[in-house]
Design an enzyme around this catalytic site. Structure first.
Site, PDB file in Angstrom:
ATOM      1  N   ARG A  20      -9.754  -8.439   4.938  1.00 48.31           N
ATOM      2  CA  ARG A  20      -8.420  -7.979   5.327  1.00 48.31           C
ATOM      3  C   ARG A  20      -8.254  -7.776   6.826  1.00 48.31           C
ATOM      4  NH1 ARG A  20      -7.595  -3.555   0.483  1.00 48.31           N
ATOM      5  NH2 ARG A  20      -7.367  -5.138  -1.116  1.00 48.31           N
ATOM      6  N   GLU A  53      -9.776   8.837  -2.003  1.00 48.09           N
ATOM      7  CA  GLU A  53      -9.441   8.286  -0.688  1.00 48.09           C
ATOM      8  C   GLU A  53      -9.524   9.337   0.418  1.00 48.09           C
ATOM      9  OE1 GLU A  53      -5.912   5.850  -0.660  1.00 48.09           O
ATOM     10  OE2 GLU A  53      -5.815   5.832   1.534  1.00 48.09           O
TER      11      GLU A  53
HETATM   12  C1  LIG Z   1       0.150  -0.451  -3.041  1.00 44.06           C
HETATM   13  C2  LIG Z   1      -1.315  -0.188  -3.165  1.00 44.06           C
HETATM   14  C3  LIG Z   1      -2.124  -1.082  -3.856  1.00 44.06           C
HETATM   15  C4  LIG Z   1      -3.491  -0.840  -3.995  1.00 44.06           C
HETATM   16  N1  LIG Z   1      -4.259  -1.731  -4.702  1.00 44.06           N
HETATM   17  C5  LIG Z   1      -5.574  -1.461  -4.890  1.00 44.06           C
HETATM   18  C6  LIG Z   1      -6.384  -2.312  -5.704  1.00 44.06           C
HETATM   19  O1  LIG Z   1      -5.927  -3.312  -6.252  1.00 44.06           O
HETATM   20  N2  LIG Z   1      -7.695  -2.000  -5.864  1.00 44.06           N
HETATM   21  C7  LIG Z   1      -8.251  -0.891  -5.291  1.00 44.06           C
HETATM   22  O2  LIG Z   1      -9.428  -0.642  -5.496  1.00 44.06           O
HETATM   23  N3  LIG Z   1      -7.494  -0.063  -4.524  1.00 44.06           N
HETATM   24  C8  LIG Z   1      -6.176  -0.321  -4.310  1.00 44.06           C
HETATM   25  N4  LIG Z   1      -5.432   0.532  -3.540  1.00 44.06           N
HETATM   26  C9  LIG Z   1      -6.030   1.763  -3.022  1.00 44.06           C
HETATM   27  C10 LIG Z   1      -6.132   2.806  -4.115  1.00 44.06           C
HETATM   28  O3  LIG Z   1      -5.038   2.695  -4.968  1.00 44.06           O
HETATM   29  C11 LIG Z   1      -6.134   4.232  -3.568  1.00 44.06           C
HETATM   30  O4  LIG Z   1      -7.027   4.341  -2.524  1.00 44.06           O
HETATM   31  C12 LIG Z   1      -6.553   5.210  -4.644  1.00 44.06           C
HETATM   32  O5  LIG Z   1      -5.818   5.012  -5.811  1.00 44.06           O
HETATM   33  C13 LIG Z   1      -6.407   6.642  -4.177  1.00 44.06           C
HETATM   34  O6  LIG Z   1      -6.640   7.527  -5.256  1.00 44.06           O
HETATM   35  P1  LIG Z   1      -6.723   9.089  -5.001  1.00 44.06           P
HETATM   36  O7  LIG Z   1      -6.970   9.701  -6.324  1.00 44.06           O
HETATM   37  O8  LIG Z   1      -7.709   9.367  -3.929  1.00 44.06           O
HETATM   38  O9  LIG Z   1      -5.306   9.508  -4.415  1.00 44.06           O
HETATM   39  P2  LIG Z   1      -3.805   9.330  -4.970  1.00 44.06           P
HETATM   40  O10 LIG Z   1      -3.714   8.493  -6.167  1.00 44.06           O
HETATM   41  O11 LIG Z   1      -2.971   8.981  -3.794  1.00 44.06           O
HETATM   42  O12 LIG Z   1      -3.417  10.767  -5.463  1.00 44.06           O
HETATM   43  C14 LIG Z   1      -3.138  11.815  -4.596  1.00 44.06           C
HETATM   44  C15 LIG Z   1      -2.794  13.024  -5.428  1.00 44.06           C
HETATM   45  O13 LIG Z   1      -2.762  14.160  -4.587  1.00 44.06           O
HETATM   46  C16 LIG Z   1      -1.577  14.890  -4.793  1.00 44.06           C
HETATM   47  N5  LIG Z   1      -1.276  15.570  -3.541  1.00 44.06           N
HETATM   48  C17 LIG Z   1      -1.240  15.063  -2.283  1.00 44.06           C
HETATM   49  N6  LIG Z   1      -1.013  16.043  -1.402  1.00 44.06           N
HETATM   50  C18 LIG Z   1      -0.898  17.179  -2.104  1.00 44.06           C
HETATM   51  C19 LIG Z   1      -0.687  18.538  -1.744  1.00 44.06           C
HETATM   52  N7  LIG Z   1      -0.562  18.913  -0.489  1.00 44.06           N
HETATM   53  N8  LIG Z   1      -0.618  19.447  -2.739  1.00 44.06           N
HETATM   54  C20 LIG Z   1      -0.767  19.091  -4.053  1.00 44.06           C
HETATM   55  N9  LIG Z   1      -1.014  17.838  -4.427  1.00 44.06           N
HETATM   56  C21 LIG Z   1      -1.069  16.895  -3.462  1.00 44.06           C
HETATM   57  C22 LIG Z   1      -0.567  13.898  -5.252  1.00 44.06           C
HETATM   58  O14 LIG Z   1       0.427  14.554  -5.991  1.00 44.06           O
HETATM   59  C23 LIG Z   1      -1.435  12.987  -6.108  1.00 44.06           C
HETATM   60  O15 LIG Z   1      -1.556  13.544  -7.399  1.00 44.06           O
HETATM   61  C24 LIG Z   1      -4.057   0.298  -3.393  1.00 44.06           C
HETATM   62  C25 LIG Z   1      -3.258   1.186  -2.681  1.00 44.06           C
HETATM   63  C26 LIG Z   1      -1.893   0.955  -2.557  1.00 44.06           C
HETATM   64  C27 LIG Z   1      -1.072   1.910  -1.776  1.00 44.06           C
END
Ligand SMILES: Cc1cc2nc3c(=O)[nH]c(=O)nc-3n(C[C@H](O)[C@H](O)[C@H](O)COP(=O)(O)OP(=O)(O)OC[C@H]3O[C@@H](n4cnc5c(N)ncnc54)[C@H](O)[C@@H]3O)c2cc1C
Ligand code: SF4
Ligand code: FES
Lengths: 246, 646
Positions: free
Chosen positions: B338, B432
């Site tokens: 990328r 993340e």
């Molecule tokens: C469009 C897109 C496509 C992608 N495609 C891929 C893919 O094909 N393969 C891959 O491996 N990765 C992909 N990624 C990356 C991957 O999706 C993310 O890195 C990953 O899902 C993040 O998961 P997470 O649980 O860390 O955070 P998130 O799913 O972002 O969840 C964050 C959580 O924290 C909560 N939150 C945030 N701040 C607060 C706060 N202050 N107080 C209370 N709650 C809060 C939110 O409500 C949410 O529940 C993609 C990302 C995007 C944006």
């Protein structure tokens, strides 16, 4: 493009709501419906007024947050899209557009266009899962799943939990939403084991929360942004009946 | 520097995790009931952790800002999830997945963590299938794999173009089962605003109820931050509108170190910006590069004619097209990683060959439609083509797509040790929002893997090693001094924001800041721009705190207040990103310093001086943070220069 917006405003759950009229001008046809609302809100803030509240997050049609009833249709005039994927090119210059929240008893208004859909989470908690704990599960390829079954399961699993089906239904039934989950799991060997308990628990919870009965009008399918088919409701009914008999 | 002890277990790489598990402390079932764990965030990482911890018998409180945990932005992931299952028998292994991840990360990730990630990757797929995740299958009914992001093996599992959605719904279902069982309590529409420390340990959080505006205090024996990345700092990104870095940022301000903030990923295939009203950018899955060819015109006058609409893409003869990735990187062509693909697009557009608005290149399927037929292309990418057409109003079967790079992912985040604990005892970070596994560049389909690895299979073990010593700590009442003090500070901050009553709306300010961040700390960076960014962001911070306008009240649903609080943190984060990018005098992965490139314009890494994790310590707003270095050692892999030409 220029538009007149008649928008539902309601301070909180207890307050009485009313329509407010606003004008927006010079909107690009490539602007999304929610971006058009952003522009309206900017105008309101410039006038020291409160912006219109609406639910939204991903703005790409997958999180299911956006929930606008536009000109009498959930998610507006375009087919197979959510409100965040609706573009202003689908309207005519000079149109008056009526924007309301989901209107359904089990989804009370919280503020303006925001409603409380926690009923869906409650239905899911009642049985929308396969009862496995983390760890100790068999290798993923142990049980082959016929491709056609996996595809049907995926069709059902595409539901984003937006609630348009409930808003479209004159009975405010959540049948399409529940059927999508029941059907997804019923199509998979992993989920089949618990189908009976699942369908009974989810339907009972749906009834308890005040969602109405399904009278097969098909309005839900027509408005569902993910085109979830009412054939899943037929499958739910079969599973429900056999669970009741046994 | 005792602060940065990664606490990597002894022993050979392949045995570290087993050794750790064999030696770690566990909490017995009767004691688990007495322990409260706060999980902030319900994405893949948070939901899988909450479900697993609930199943073990801990008391879990799960928070998210959306109306339902199912809406976390993990839902938007399209492409797939990696796992070293080697089902296709094409030579994959735990070692190869580990190797590819380290190399893809340009040798800036922590070896032991990455190895463990590869080790548990297979369990994730087993778990998801058992939960009813409808992965794609072949005609024999077994799981299908595809190759993704230029990997030489097919190890990516997928569920149409909705892999993230299906994985998240799996984790969400598992969590809702625990809600039903009473081990997990949900707090939707609730935003964490600060962390409460008692005697140096994380003991709770302060939240705001987004419906009523109530400020609330919550106790936990441990706190887990799973709040995703801070990419929306740039305003335009593929993130959700509410995505934010505030929870991690508050942790930083309370003493947790923040690692590699400048490492952000720019995804090469997004729909280009088309207007200043635009609120977000939409990703077109990377899988499109398997069959699409990327090009711009070879002649500037053709580019200009295309921009003015005087000619159409199909009017440009094949010999007048510059398939620049195939030209520059013959071995990998359109499938380069990328970071490389993004920079190459920017290079062509900056040189005047861009199409569309000038900031776009073509992704063309003409050749593959000719070779495979429209039907095959439709089967592979139908939903993406439809999504593109809905947004852009052009049919990609007939005219090439236009794409441009956009901010997509944050490799940087809270510094964590091998146990995923930050430098604050009892404060963990998963998904993340931590930093450890992707180095300077993340490979496609590996974030979903990491989020679920952390939540299902790593944290549920490592957190017990900490909690085992906490079984004698009784639940604390939330009216203790530390809770009240922290709440007081939060109230003061919110009141201050409300009282500014300035001229600029939050969105306007955010857009302005985001543009500056993109220009100076985006795809290409240099010391002049970065120094300027540090100065400008600090004055923008002042401008924000004197000129922001928030209408509405504090004790009601008020999205403007929510956004304002997040943007205030983004501006500060931007300053740290610039400092980190300035400090790193090399180019690696997604971090490209114009001063450090080869004569051919490729990134030039400096392993002698910069093979370390940069972890920053907060010293006060507007004050210079302190840099700590965690050296990186690679014992099981030969450090090489990435080369995609041959
Ligand atoms: C469009 C897109 C496509 C992608 N495609 C891929 C893919 O094909 N393969 C891959 O491996 N990765 C992909 N990624 C990356 C991957 O999706 C993310 O890195 C990953 O899902 C993040 O998961 P997470 O649980 O860390 O955070 P998130 O799913 O972002 O969840 C964050 C959580 O924290 C909560 N939150 C945030 N701040 C607060 C706060 N202050 N107080 C209370 N709650 C809060 C939110 O409500 C949410 O529940 C993609 C990302 C995007 C944006
Ligand atoms: S069935 Fe369709 S309309 Fe109903 S919640 Fe699911 S996606 Fe929305
Ligand atoms: S905002 Fe996510 S579906 Fe519309």
């Amino acid at each position: 493009m220029d538009f007149t917006l008649k928008i539902w405003r309601q301070q909180n759950a207890a307050a009485k709501g009313r329509f407010e009229t606003h004008k927006v001008a010079g909107i690009s046809p490539d602007c999304s419906f929610l971006e058009m609302l952003d522009i309206l809100n900017q105008q309101l803030i410039d006038k020291f007024e409160k912006p219109v509240c609406f639910d939204h997050d991903c703005r790409e049609g997958i999180c299911g947050a956006c929930s606008l009833y536009i000109n009498g249709r959930p998610h507006g005039p375009d087919s197979a899209v959510t409100a965040c994927q609706l573009h202003m090119r689908k309207f005519k210059d000079g149109d008056t557009i009526v924007v309301e929240p989901w209107r359904a008893r089990p989804f009370p208004v919280i503020k303006d266009l925001v409603v409380d859909r926690s009923g869906f989470d409650k239905i899911m908690a009642a049985g929308g899962y396969i009862s496995v704990n983390t760890g100790g599960v068999p290798d993923a390829n142990t049980i082959p799943v016929p491709r056609a079954h996996a595809e049907t399961a995926m069709d059902a699993a595409a539901c984003i939990g937006c609630g348009a089906c409930v808003a479209a239904c004159k009975n405010a039934s959540a049948m399409l939403f529940v059927a999508a989950k029941v059907s997804q799991f019923a199509m998979l060997p992993q989920g089949k084991v618990e189908t009976r308990e699942r369908v009974l628990k989810m339907v009972a919870k749906m009834d308890e929360l005040g969602f109405g009965n399904c009278t097969n009008t098909g309005a839900c399918e027509a408005e569902c942004p993910k085109q979830i088919s009412i054939s899943h409701i037929a499958r739910l009914n079969r599973e429900y009946l056999s669970a009741k008999i046994l | 520097m005792t602060k940065l002890n990664a606490r990597i277990p002894e022993g050979p790489m392949a045995e570290k995790w087993n050794n750790y598990k064999a030696g770690q402390k566990l909490v017995n079932p009767a004691n688990k009931r007495k322990l409260d764990i706060i999980v902030v965030g319900t994405g893949l990482a948070g939901a899988s952790a909450a479900a697993s911890l609930g199943e073990l018998g801990f008391n879990v409180k799960a928070f998210c800002y959306q109306d339902s945990p199912r809406r976390a932005h993990s839902i938007a992931a399209q492409g797939g999830i990696n796992a070293a299952k080697n089902y296709p028998n094409d030579g994959d292994s735990v070692y190869r997945l580990y190797y590819d991840t380290i190399k893809g990360g340009d040798y800036r990730s922590r070896e032991a963590n990455v190895y463990r990630l590869a080790e548990v990757s297979g369990n994730i797929i087993d778990q998801c299938v058992a939960q009813g995740v409808p992965f794609a299958r072949d005609y024999g009914g077994l799981l299908d794999n595809r190759s993704f992001g230029g990997a030489q093996v097919s190890r990516t599992f997928y569920a149409r173009g909705q892999t993230g959605q299906q994985l998240l719904l799996g984790a969400y279902s598992a969590m809702m089962r625990q809600v039903n069982a009473g081990t997990v309590k949900l707090y939707p529409r609730t935003e964490m605003l600060d962390i409460v420390l008692v005697e140096g340990k994380a003991r709770g959080i302060i939240t705001r109820n987004l419906v009523t505006g109530n400020i609330e205090r919550h106790f936990g024996h441990a706190v887990v931050i799973a709040t995703g990345g801070y990419g929306r700092a740039f305003y335009l990104s593929t993130k959700a509108m509410g995505s934010n870095g505030s929870a991690a940022w508050q942790a930083y301000k309370r003493g947790a170190l923040f690692a590699n903030p400048s490492f952000v990923q720019i995804h090469p295939t997004c729909i280009p910006v088309h207007g200043d009203y635009q609120s977000k950018l939409t990703l077109m899955s990377e899988s499109l590069r398997n069959d699409g060819r990327i090009w711009v015109p070879r002649k500037k006058e053709d580019a200009e004619a295309l921009r003015n609409g005087r000619v159409k893409p199909k009017d440009i003869a094949n010999e007048d097209r510059d398939y620049y990735l195939e030209r520059r990187y013959p071995a990998f062509g359109n499938l380069v990683p990328r970071d490389v693909a993004s920079r190459a697009a920017k290079e062509r557009c900056d040189a005047g060959y861009g199409v569309g608005s000038g900031l776009a290149v073509y992704l063309d399927f003409e050749e593959s439609i000719g070779r495979l037929g429209k039907k095959v292309i439709e089967e592979r990418y139908g939903n993406l083509f439809q999504m593109y057409e809905k947004i852009v109003d052009e049919n990609p079967y007939e005219t090439p797509m236009m794409i441009y790079p956009a901010i997509h992912y944050c490799m940087g985040g809270l510094w964590v040790d091998y146990e995923l604990m930050t430098t604050i005892p009892g404060l963990f970070s998963i998904g993340e929002c931590n930093f450890s596994d992707h180095g300077a560049n993340r490979l496609g389909a590996s974030a979903l893997m990491q989020g679920l690895a952390d939540g299902y299979f790593i944290l549920p073990y490592t957190i017990q090693n900490y909690l085992a010593a906490e079984i004698m700590t009784p639940r604390m009442p939330v009216d203790g001094r530390e809770f009240l003090e922290t709440e007081g500070q939060i109230r003061e901050r919110l009141n201050r924001l409300m009282q500014i009553k300035g001229k600029q709306s939050v969105d306007r300010m955010h857009r302005k800041f985001g543009l500056l961040l993109w220009e100076m700390v985006g795809m290409a960076r240099n010391s002049e721009g970065l120094n300027k960014a540090i100065k400008e962001f600090s004055s923008l911070r002042e401008e924000f705190w004197t000129d922001i306008r928030i209408t509405g009240g504090i004790d009601e649903m008020n999205p403007e207040l929510e956004k304002a609080s997040r943007v205030a943190d983004f501006i500060e984060t931007g300053e740290l990103m610039a400092r980190d990018a300035l400090q790193r005098e090399e180019s690696c992965g997604g971090h490209f310093r114009e001063e450090f490139q080869t004569p051919e314009g490729e990134a030039s890494r400096n392993d002698n001086d910069f093979m370390f994790v940069a972890a920053w310590e907060y010293t006060g707003t507007g004050k210079e943070p302190v840099l700590h270095r965690e050296p990186l050692n690679y014992e099981n892999i030969k450090v090489q220069t990435r080369n995609y030409k041959i």
